[in-house]
Design an enzyme around this catalytic site. Structure first.
Site, mmCIF file in Angstrom:
data_model
loop_
_atom_site.group_PDB
_atom_site.id
_atom_site.type_symbol
_atom_site.label_atom_id
_atom_site.label_comp_id
_atom_site.label_asym_id
_atom_site.label_seq_id
_atom_site.Cartn_x
_atom_site.Cartn_y
_atom_site.Cartn_z
ATOM 1 N N ASP A 1 -5.425 -12.489 44.095
ATOM 2 C CA ASP A 1 -5.892 -10.963 44.001
ATOM 3 C C ASP A 1 -4.629 -10.092 44.472
ATOM 4 O O ASP A 1 -4.159 -10.244 45.458
ATOM 5 C CB ASP A 1 -6.847 -10.499 44.867
ATOM 6 C CG ASP A 1 -7.466 -9.203 44.408
ATOM 7 O OD1 ASP A 1 -7.931 -8.937 43.456
ATOM 8 O OD2 ASP A 1 -7.570 -8.076 45.448
ATOM 9 N N ARG B 1 -15.982 -26.448 14.953
ATOM 10 C CA ARG B 1 -15.389 -27.814 14.505
ATOM 11 C C ARG B 1 -15.204 -28.168 13.202
ATOM 12 O O ARG B 1 -15.434 -29.064 12.765
ATOM 13 C CB ARG B 1 -15.688 -29.021 15.504
ATOM 14 C CG ARG B 1 -15.785 -28.705 17.034
ATOM 15 C CD ARG B 1 -15.954 -29.787 17.867
ATOM 16 N NE ARG B 1 -14.831 -30.522 18.043
ATOM 17 C CZ ARG B 1 -14.934 -31.751 18.290
ATOM 18 N NH1 ARG B 1 -16.017 -32.317 18.181
ATOM 19 N NH2 ARG B 1 -13.885 -32.660 18.881
HETATM 20 C C1 LIG Z 1 2.010 -4.076 40.960
HETATM 21 C C2 LIG Z 1 1.648 -4.915 39.560
HETATM 22 C C3 LIG Z 1 0.530 -5.728 39.404
HETATM 23 N N1 LIG Z 1 0.645 -6.526 38.157
HETATM 24 C C4 LIG Z 1 -0.758 -7.202 37.651
HETATM 25 C C5 LIG Z 1 -0.976 -8.449 38.614
HETATM 26 C C6 LIG Z 1 -2.556 -8.757 38.443
HETATM 27 O O1 LIG Z 1 -2.661 -9.270 37.048
HETATM 28 C C7 LIG Z 1 -2.944 -7.449 38.219
HETATM 29 C C8 LIG Z 1 -3.886 -6.881 39.725
HETATM 30 O O2 LIG Z 1 -5.091 -7.395 39.328
HETATM 31 P P1 LIG Z 1 -6.121 -8.549 39.845
HETATM 32 O O3 LIG Z 1 -7.547 -8.125 40.236
HETATM 33 O O4 LIG Z 1 -5.243 -9.117 41.109
HETATM 34 O O5 LIG Z 1 -6.139 -9.802 38.682
HETATM 35 P P2 LIG Z 1 -6.526 -9.449 37.355
HETATM 36 O O6 LIG Z 1 -7.607 -8.632 37.236
HETATM 37 O O7 LIG Z 1 -5.280 -9.448 36.611
HETATM 38 O O8 LIG Z 1 -6.912 -10.871 37.015
HETATM 39 P P3 LIG Z 1 -8.113 -11.691 37.852
HETATM 40 O O9 LIG Z 1 -8.998 -11.001 38.763
HETATM 41 O O10 LIG Z 1 -8.732 -12.421 36.850
HETATM 42 O O11 LIG Z 1 -7.280 -12.867 38.750
HETATM 43 O O12 LIG Z 1 -2.014 -6.255 38.281
HETATM 44 C C9 LIG Z 1 1.774 -6.518 37.527
HETATM 45 O O13 LIG Z 1 1.371 -7.316 36.447
HETATM 46 N N2 LIG Z 1 2.763 -5.980 37.734
HETATM 47 C C10 LIG Z 1 2.949 -5.204 38.726
HETATM 48 O O14 LIG Z 1 4.056 -4.810 39.198
#
Ligand SMILES: Cc1cn([C@H]2C[C@H](O)[C@@H](COP(=O)(O)OP(=O)(O)OP(=O)(O)O)O2)c(=O)[nH]c1=O
Length: 631
Positions: free
Chosen positions: A88, A537
């Site tokens: 996270d 399939r």
């Molecule tokens: C700050 C920052 C975050 N992010 C992304 C990373 C994470 O995918 C997202 C943060 O949300 P998360 O809740 O950590 O992850 P998610 O919702 O994408 O996936 P899941 O909960 O299923 O694991 O922000 C970037 O891609 N680039 C950046 O610079």
């Protein structure tokens, strides 16, 4: 830290990434980790004020995401993974936690708070080792976090809105993506860049190294220059863990006489059977006294070389019904199993021992018994039995695959070489004898039954009042649909030879509404009316020309708003991942004119027949799902 051996520890394990983040998938794929993606359903709603520090919130959320997936896979799919990884990412500024913006205004609020300031990006990671003991899921949790400091330039209103309208902020913590347009907002980064993108790879590898290579009791300094660690068996040379070994286990190095040293090859110490494997973290001396790393057998390649032996051991044990006997009569000694199944004692003992090493059986002083997963999947009569598919693999696919080289050279199926008869039509081949037909139906049933829940729930299908599963065989998916949508009218349409043999596969408990079975050939006969046509399939069996014939028939009877649902192994557009799916495509080569296709290929085929709004869901199970609607 040596990266490859660390990640190599995961090669033989079923690793699951509990994340929908494409960035996390890419970071881990790029370093060669093989894993399944099962996005977590855990809602990120923990009370932030109850955490003393922002990183604690990220770590706890990562842990809950991973635990949700581990539990779901254990309970719902009866597939306990070895390792589940959750993560996270949050942004923290002025003691506040920023997650993904809910809308553009929210993105605006976040980005204007970050403008001109330094903030922290925290990613919490949880690595959960799972095991199943008597149907209970047991977990060992390792977690950590990584902090990276990022400073934004002063952002003008105009720049800010232009960035928000690009759409990039919406699925990213803090409302920006440093790896793309958002990189233009950043003045400096202190710390791990990949941590900002969603996954602190370096810290993750260090954590794995700590777990799998804890500091040895007798460390490197005890090893003399002219000594090298010894190894015993072929197996121990691989850097993959054996099934039974504990993940925290560390195998220490022992000394071997320098005269047997050969720096460029793995060294075997035949005299000392209790000696242990070389460990790439322990330096070796070469003849010149210079330090040099040990040459090791690459575990991935060794696993592949051995793969066919392991498959055949499973097939033979299944064919001999070893798992059935052990379920009812185990634990049994090898001699008793041999007597039951009518085989030689020495051969049976070796087969049983191989099955123990492969994690299919357990061995105690009382004898051999089934593991939980053998009881569930390998006995011939269990609800989730894969026995039918295993026998089909042994009797039908194995002979075809022995002709893979010819299939690759010629680009065509090999039924004539494998079975001495020219293939007329795929299904005519299967149905020429009652035995082959039943074996094929049992194989298809076992896969359909194990994937039905994920296929049926991949999308909300409640808008469709009637469904027709074309080529739906024994009705495994149809029954599942009625469980989930009790008011849905579900028809299975399949060849007369199939429909005549379905009774054995029907569930003992009656569903809310019965499934209707209709016989016919979907290439030749009129299709029953339905709001939703399912092809599970089916398309992978055929070349594009035949698919166009089928899709145009469906399109002709489909009213606007009605749909098609495909269940297939969907390849990524570059056709680089999911070895199961890519091997299945070879499977189609040796026996059909079809192939596995990518999401774009399915989209292209469907759109040519007036189907739009094509949505693809990767289920994390064997089959993925594509839904589209007639315009
Ligand atoms: C700050 C920052 C975050 N992010 C992304 C990373 C994470 O995918 C997202 C943060 O949300 P998360 O809740 O950590 O992850 P998610 O919702 O994408 O996936 P899941 O909960 O299923 O694991 O922000 C970037 O891609 N680039 C950046 O610079």
């Amino acid at each position: 830290m040596a990266l490859n051996p660390v990640l190599g520890k995961l090669v033989s394990k079923r690793v699951v990434l509990a994340s929908a983040s494409p960035r996390r998938q890419e970071i881990l794929t790029n370093v060669g980790l093989r894993f399944e993606v099962v996005p977590s359903w855990f809602k990120e709603t923990l009370e932030k004020s109850s955490f003393a520090a922002p990183y604690e919130y990220a770590v706890e959320t990562a842990k809950q995401k991973a635990l949700e997936v581990a539990n779901r896979m254990h309970v719902k799919h009866l597939r306990t993974p070895d390792i589940v990884i959750g993560a996270d990412t949050i942004v923290s500024v002025d003691e506040q936690i920023l997650e993904k913006p809910v809308d553009k205004q929210d993105a605006y609020r976040m980005l204007s708070r970050l403008s001109g300031k330094e903030h922290s990006v925290f990613t919490g990671v949880a690595i959960i080792h799972c095991s199943s003991k008597g149907n209970q899921l047991e977990t060992e949790i390792t977690d950590f976090y990584e902090e990276t400091k990022v400073k934004f330039s002063d952002l003008s209103e105009e720049l800010l809105w232009e960035y928000i309208h690009s759409g990039e902020p919406m699925d990213k913590a803090g409302g920006y993506g440093i790896q793309a347009l958002g990189g233009m907002l950043v003045e400096y980064v202190h710390g791990d860049f990949l941590n900002v993108v969603g996954f602190p790879l370096n810290h993750f590898c260090k954590k794995l190294a700590e777990l799998y290579y804890p500091p040895p009791k007798h460390t490197v300094q005890h090893i003399k220059h002219d000594s090298i660690p010894s190894v015993d068996t072929f197996e121990n040379l691989s850097d993959g863990e054996s099934e039974s070994s504990n993940f925290t286990e560390h195998k220490g190095a022992k000394k071997l006489n320098s005269s047997s040293m050969c720096p460029s090859r793995p060294v075997y110490n035949c005299e000392n059977s209790s000696s242990v494997r070389t460990d790439s973290m322990v330096p070796l001396g070469n003849q010149n006294g210079a330090s040099e790393s040990a040459a090791k057998l690459p575990s991935k390649i060794v696993d592949l070389m051995d793969g066919f032996k392991a498959s055949k051991a499973l097939f033979v044990a299944s064919k001999l019904k070893v798992f059935d006997y052990l379920k009812t009569k185990g634990p049994l000694k090898a001699v008793d199993v041999a007597n039951e199944v009518g085989t030689s004692v020495c051969g049976t003992e070796r087969l049983l021992d191989a099955c123990v090493a492969l994690g299919l059986l357990e061995k105690t002083s009382q004898g051999y018994s089934n593991t939980d997963s053998a009881n569930t999947y390998l006995t011939s009569d269990g609800e989730y039995s894969l026995h039918g598919y295993i026998i089909h693999s042994n009797d039908h696919l194995w002979p075809l695959f022995t002709n893979l080289e010819s299939a690759v050279r010629e680009g065509s199926r090999q039924n004539h070489r494998a079975f001495g008869r020219k293939a007329e039509d795929l299904f005519k081949d299967y149905y020429h004898s009652q035995e082959v037909k039943q074996r094929f139906m049992a194989a298809m049933h076992s896969i359909a039954h194990l994937t039905a829940r994920d296929v049926a729930t991949a999308f909300d299908l409640s808008q469709f009042k009637s469904t027709c599963d074309l080529g739906g065989c024994t009705g495994a998916l149809a029954h599942e649909l009625i469980q989930i949508y009790p008011n849905m009218k579900v028809t299975v349409f399949d060849l007369p030879e199939v429909i005549a043999n379905i009774s054995y596969f029907q569930p003992s408990e009656q569903c809310a509404a019965p499934v209707t079975f209709l016989s016919g050939d979907f290439f030749k006969d009129n299709l029953p009316e339905a709001d939703l046509y399912i092809l599970s399939r089916i398309l992978h069996d055929w070349p594009d020309e035949r698919i166009h014939v089928l899709l145009s028939k469906i399109s002709a009877v489909c009213k606007p708003g009605c749909g098609i649902l495909l269940a297939e192994m969907v390849l990524d557009d570059e056709k680089k991942s999911r070895s199961t799916a890519l091997l299945q495509s070879l499977n189609m080569l040796v026996q059909t004119e079809g192939k596995e296709r990518s999401g774009s290929e399915y989209r292209g085929l469907l759109e040519q027949h007036g189907f739009a709004n094509v949505k693809i869901k990767l289920t994390g199970n064997l089959l993925d799902v594509v839904l589209c609607i007639k315009t």
